[in-house]
Design an enzyme around this catalytic site. Structure first.
Site, mmCIF file in Angstrom:
data_model
loop_
_atom_site.group_PDB
_atom_site.id
_atom_site.type_symbol
_atom_site.label_atom_id
_atom_site.label_comp_id
_atom_site.label_asym_id
_atom_site.label_seq_id
_atom_site.Cartn_x
_atom_site.Cartn_y
_atom_site.Cartn_z
ATOM 1 N N HIS A 1 -36.437 17.906 -6.960
ATOM 2 C CA HIS A 1 -36.277 17.904 -5.509
ATOM 3 C C HIS A 1 -34.811 18.058 -5.149
ATOM 4 O O HIS A 1 -33.948 17.497 -5.830
ATOM 5 C CB HIS A 1 -36.830 16.603 -4.898
ATOM 6 C CG HIS A 1 -37.143 16.758 -3.455
ATOM 7 N ND1 HIS A 1 -36.189 16.629 -2.485
ATOM 8 C CD2 HIS A 1 -38.296 17.087 -2.843
ATOM 9 C CE1 HIS A 1 -36.748 16.869 -1.318
ATOM 10 N NE2 HIS A 1 -38.025 17.143 -1.493
ATOM 11 N N ASP B 1 -45.880 16.620 -4.504
ATOM 12 C CA ASP B 1 -46.896 17.660 -4.723
ATOM 13 C C ASP B 1 -47.643 17.500 -6.041
ATOM 14 O O ASP B 1 -48.777 17.968 -6.170
ATOM 15 C CB ASP B 1 -46.241 19.052 -4.678
ATOM 16 C CG ASP B 1 -45.797 19.406 -3.278
ATOM 17 O OD1 ASP B 1 -46.550 19.115 -2.346
ATOM 18 O OD2 ASP B 1 -44.691 19.945 -3.121
#
Ligand SMILES: CC(C)(COP(=O)(O)OP(=O)(O)OC[C@H]1O[C@@H](n2cnc3c(N)ncnc32)[C@H](O)[C@@H]1OP(=O)(O)O)[C@@H](O)C(=O)NCCC(=O)NCCS
Length: 380
Positions: free
Chosen positions: A266, A317
Site C-alpha cells: 500500500h 483487498d
C-alpha cells in the site's frame, strides 16, 4: 532525465499534499484509519454501513431517529428509472460489471431531480450523495441480472444496502451472516483519504462539474488492478495457486520473477493495513464457519512469505477477496461492491471540494523536443 533532477517532483505524487480534509485520517505508524475521528474497527464491528455513510456525508454519527430517517430515504430512493436498465441492456454481455455500473450512473444522471442544479448547490449535492448511495447497490445488483439476460428485480424497502445488493444479485433473501460480513466490508471500503479514485472525483468536480460525472471518473479509476481491481486479481491468484501445499513454491517463484502480488502493499501503509487486520479476522471466521478453509490457508502462507521476505503486508483487498468468494459472490462483482461502499466517501469528498473549491490543475515538467521547425506537409 530522472526524477532526482527535479527536487519538487514526486512520481505518482507520492508524499505530495493535495489538499486539506476533515473526512478521514490514515495513520501509517500505528496502522490505523479513522473516519471523522472514529476508529474504522469500531465502526465496522459495532455499527452498520448506513451509520458510517451518515457519519461521512453529514459529518456525525446518526442518533436512532436520524438513522431511521436515512434508511427510509434510502429505501425510497433505491429504484432507478426503467430507462437506466434499458441503457444497461444495450451493453454487450462481456462488458465488465464496472463498465455496466458506470453506464448505469451515466444513464441515471439526467433523471436526477437535482440534475440541473449548479455544482455549488450544497443542499442539492447532499441530496445527490444520498441518491447515489441508494442507487449504487441496485445498479450493481440488477446489472448482474441484466448481463445474465434476467430482468431487474424491484428492490425491497426493508433491506439494508448490503441486503439489497445480495438480494438483487442472487434473487434470494440473503442470510444474516452473509449480509453482516458484506456490511462490515462496506464500512471498511467506504473511505480512504486522497486515494486515486477519490482524487479523480475531486479533480472532476473542481472544474465545477457535477457529482455524477465525478462518480463516473471514480468508477473508471477504481477499476484498475493497482487500486480496487486488486480484489478480483487477488482471488484469481488464489485460484491459480489452488491448494495450500502449492502456495509456498508459487509465491517464491512469483517473487523471483518480480511479479506484483495482488492484494499486497500500500502506498500509505508501510506496516499493516488496519482494514486488512479486521477483514482477515472476519474472513477467517467465515471460512471456518462455512468449512471452506482452503483459501485462508493459502492466504496464511502468502502472508508469511511476503512479510518475512519482502516486509510487505496484505491490504484490505486480499482478505475481502476470499471472504466474498466464500460468500458465493462472482469474482467480477468484487470491485463493483467496492463502488457500493466508496460512493459514500467519493460524494463526501466532492461535497467538501465544492464547499471550498479551487480548480485542481498541477504542473508537469516538459522534456519534449524544443525549437522544432515547421516543415510543410508535402515535405515531411
Ligand atoms: C498498492 C501499490 C500500487 C502501492 O505501490 P507504490 O506505493 O507505488 O509502491 P511500488 O509499487 O513502487 O512498490 C515499492 C516496492 O515494493 C514492491 N512491492 C509493492 N507492492 C508489491 C506487491 N504487491 N508485490 C510485490 N512487490 C511489491 C515493489 O516491487 C517495489 O519494490 P522495488 O523498490 O524493489 O522495486 C503496490 O503495493 C501494488 O501494486 N500492490 C498490488 C496491487 C494492490 O493490491 N492494490 C490495492 C491497493 S489497496
Amino acid at each position: 532525465m530522472s526524477a532526482a533532477t527535479y527536487p519538487n517532483y514526486s512520481p505518482g505524487l507520492e508524499g505530495v499534499i493535495g489538499g486539506i480534509s476533515t473526512i478521514s485520517e490514515i495513520i501509517s505508524e500505528t496502522s490505523s484509519l479513522v473516519y471523522r475521528g472514529y476508529d474504522v474497527h469500531d465502526l465496522a464491528s459495532k455499527g452498520c454501513f448506513e451509520e458510517t455513510a451518515h457519519l461521512l456525508i453529514y459529518g456525525h454519527l446518526p442518533n436512532q431517529a436520524e438513522l431511521d430517517a436515512l434508511k427510509k430515504t434510502l429505501a425510497n430512493e433505491r429504484e432507478v428509472p426503467e430507462q437506466v436498465y434499458t441503457a444497461m441492456k444495450q451493453m454487450p454481455k462481456n462488458a465488465h460489471p464496472m463498465d455496466l455500473t458506470k453506464a448505469g450512473f451515466v444513464a441515471y444522471a439526467p433523471f436526477d431531480p437535482d440534475y440541473a442544479k449548479p455544482a455549488t448547490d450544497d443542499a442539492a449535492n447532499v441530496a445527490k450523495a444520498i441518491r447515489i448511495l441508494a442507487k449504487a447497490s441496485t445498479i450493481v445488483g440488477n446489472g448482474h441480472r441484466i448481463r445474465q439476460g434476467l430482468e431487474p428485480l424491484k428492490p425491497k424497502a426493508e433491506h439494508t444496502i448490503a441486503q439489497n445488493f445480495l438480494y438483487l444479485m442472487s434473487g434470494q433473501e440473503p442470510d444474516a451472516k452473509t449480509a453482516h460480513v458484506l456490511d462490515s466490508s462496506l464500512t471498511l471500503y467506504a473511505e480512504h483519504g486522497y486515494n486515486a479514485s477519490t482524487f479523480a472525483c475531486r479533480v472532476t468536480v473542481s472544474t465545477l462539474s457535477d457529482l455524477f460525472s465525478g462518480v463516473a471518473s471514480g468508477i473508471g479509476t477504481l477499476r484498475g488492478p493497482l487500486h480496487g481491481g486488486a480484489n478480483e486479481e487477488a482471488m484469481r491468484m488464489l485460484q491459480e495457486i489452488g491448494a495450500p501445499d502449492k502456495a509456498e513454491a508459487w509465491i517464491h517463484d512469483a517473487l523471483t520473477n518480480k511479479k506484483k502480488i495482488m492484494g499486497f502493499g500500500h502506498r500509505e501503509y508501510k506496516k499493516r493495513d488496519p482494514r486488512a487486520i479486521y477483514m482477515t479476522k472476519v474472513a477467517k471466521e467465515l471460512s471456518a464457519e462455512k468449512g471452506q478453509t482452503n483459501w485462508s490457508e493459502i492466504a496464511d502462507i502468502l502472508e508469511h512469505v511476503m512479510e518475512t521476505e519482502k516486509n510487505i503486508y496484505p491490504n484490505v483487498d486480499f482478505p475481502a477477496a476470499y471472504a466474498y468468494y466464500v460468500l458465493g459472490i462472482p469474482i467480477d462483482l468484487y470491485t463493483p461492491i467496492f463502488v457500493i461502499a466508496r460512493v459514500s466517501g467519493w460524494s463526501t469528498h466532492m461535497i467538501e471540494q465544492l464547499r471550498n473549491n479551487r480548480l485542481i490543475r498541477p504542473n508537469c515538467i516538459y522534456e519534449g523536443p524544443t525549437s522544432a521547425t515547421w516543415v510543410p506537409i508535402s515535405e515531411r
